[in-house]
Enzyme design. Structure first.
Site, short mmCIF file in Angstrom:
data_model
loop_
_atom_site.label_atom_id
_atom_site.label_comp_id
_atom_site.label_asym_id
_atom_site.label_seq_id
_atom_site.Cartn_x
_atom_site.Cartn_y
_atom_site.Cartn_z
N HIS A 10 0.82 -1.22 0.00
CA HIS A 10 0.00 0.00 0.00
C HIS A 10 0.85 1.27 0.00
O HIS A 10 0.33 2.37 -0.19
CB HIS A 10 -0.95 0.00 1.20
CG HIS A 10 -2.34 0.37 0.84
ND1 HIS A 10 -2.66 1.44 0.04
CD2 HIS A 10 -3.54 -0.19 1.18
CE1 HIS A 10 -3.97 1.54 -0.10
NE2 HIS A 10 -4.53 0.54 0.58
N ASP A 54 -2.38 3.26 -4.27
CA ASP A 54 -3.63 3.16 -3.51
C ASP A 54 -4.50 2.07 -4.11
O ASP A 54 -4.14 1.42 -5.09
CB ASP A 54 -4.35 4.51 -3.48
CG ASP A 54 -4.60 5.06 -4.88
OD1 ASP A 54 -4.63 4.26 -5.84
OD2 ASP A 54 -4.77 6.28 -5.02
#
Length: 432
Positions: A403, A407
């Site tokens: 992450h 995104d």
């Protein structure tokens, strides 16, 4: 006068710092040639033979089989400059694994241990030949893979007693298994020559050492979990058209195309659209490093544990080339012949866990990569196709991603594009 040189465990490359002695290929008193393999070792990456850069007489060995040695630790000492017929006295300089001559080493010769001379120094003398005595072949025996050698060793089987059924007498796994079955039938199965890796204790527990490849995998997975904030998204896809396209390709003649190769081709096309996922994170520099090439790793289960061979420049390969490279690396993984270079440097991993008969998974990212695509089994399921219920070939796809590099929108876009290519292979024509 002979000069005694010390040969140390060389730098094995790819950040490897230690290796386990699996089998000595020479004994004290043997005559060795330049670049002759002297020991078989197992690293966290692969099983390799270590060649000695000196020619002469082995005067000492350091470490028993099963011992782990750090890089730079002494392996053997060799007396060079002694009157050894037909041998080189200078080192080749090729001390890295994988370097050296490709010719088979000469038959080993035994010399008598050093005897003190009149002035107190030790001299090395070659033992006289005894022509009337039949020779027993010494030195490395031609074996198809290190796994076969280990199978024989763990069951106390002397490979020199076997006649190989492979080309030029190469000993195959089937030869070893046949010999072991024959010994068992005679009721005299040999005792193991080395302790088994899994040792039962009095409480009924079985303890397996985390070393070699198993230990390396444990370290990497633990590091991935500690350092990477991962997330997973998944989608079901109708793979009916992809399977039909593969069938049409293979019916047209020529080399057969594997499903894994088609999935790899889809991955490289998706990474070209979403390059953020073809990257890693440099925590020291606090930077995301994005690559302009795809070195595609794929998970392969072997007798020695899970390994991830790497297909170099997968983005520049067509389906035929990918199929051939997957087959080559898979065979090398099965036989334990992968080199450290073939197990490192990946930028993205494809994990086909469907071969285990499961639909889905949330795999751990192969550190330091940023993402892994998982593919489940392809099975017939009820599916709404063109507005009607039909039985279609359905597969679950999952993407586990770091992450920090992107995104959910980027990850979802990548996975959706992969699913679109699976459902409509013609989408790939845009990138050919």
């Amino acid at each position: 006068m002979a000069q005694v040189l010390e040969f140390k465990l060389p730098d094995l490359g790819e950040g490897l710092t230690e290796a386990e002695i699996v089998r000595w290929l020479v004994q004290v008193g043997d005559v060795v040639a330049v670049d002759q393999p002297v020991v078989e070792v197992e690293t966290a990456k692969a099983m390799v033979d270590v060649p000695c850069p000196y020619a002469g007489v082995v005067t000492a060995r350091f470490g028993e089989e099963g011992t782990e040695l750090p890089v730079g630790a002494p392996l053997i000492t060799v007396a060079v400059g002694a009157p050894v017929s037909g041998g080189e006295t200078e080192g080749s300089g090729n001390v890295l694994v994988g370097y050296g001559t490709s010719e088979a080493p000469a038959r080993r010769r035994r010399v008598r241990p050093a005897q003190p001379s009149a002035n107190g120094t030790a001299a090395v003398h070659e033992a006289p030949e005894v022509p009337q005595t039949p020779e027993v072949p010494e030195g490395p025996v031609p074996v198809i893979s290190p796994l076969v050698r280990r199978l024989a060793r763990e069951n106390g089987l002397d490979l020199r007693e076997l006649t190989g059924s492979g080309p030029e007498g190469l000993i195959l796994r089937a030869d070893v298994e046949y010999a072991l079955r024959a010994a068992a039938a005679r009721g005299r199965t040999a005792a193991p020559a080395a302790p088994a890796p899994a040792v039962p204790v009095t409480t009924g527990e079985i303890r397996t050492p985390l070393k070699g490849i198993r230990g390396a995998v444990a370290d990497k997975l633990s590091r991935s979990r500690r350092e990477i904030p991962d997330a997973t998204c998944w989608v079901d896809a109708d793979a009916t058209e992809l399977m039909r396209a593969r069938g049409a390709m293979n019916a047209a003649g020529g080399p057969k195309i594997s499903l894994l190769a088609l999935l790899a081709r889809i991955c490289t096309a998706a990474l070209a659209r979403f390059p953020e996922l073809n990257s890693s994170v440099d925590m020291e520099a606090k930077e995301v490093v994005q690559y302009d090439h795809v070195h595609l790793g794929f998970a392969a289960q072997t007798e020695r544990g899970l390994v991830v061979p790497v297909v170099r420049d997968a983005h520049a390969r067509d389906a035929e080339s990918l199929t051939a490279e997957f087959a080559r690396l898979t065979e090398s993984a099965r036989t334990g012949a992968l080199t450290p270079a073939e197990l490192t440097g990946g930028t993205f991993t494809l994990n086909n866990y469907g071969v285990f008969g499961v639909d889905g998974s949330t795999p751990i990212i192969n550190h330091p990569e940023a993402a892994m695509l998982g593919v489940g089994r392809i099975v017939p399921k009820p599916w709404v196709h063109e507005g009607e219920l039909a039985v279609r070939q359905v597969v679950q796809l999952s993407l586990t991603f770091d992450h920090r590099v992107c995104d959910g929108g980027t990850a979802g876009g990548f996975l959706r594009y992969v699913a679109d290519c699976v459902e409509q292979p013609a989408v790939l024509l845009r990138t050919l």
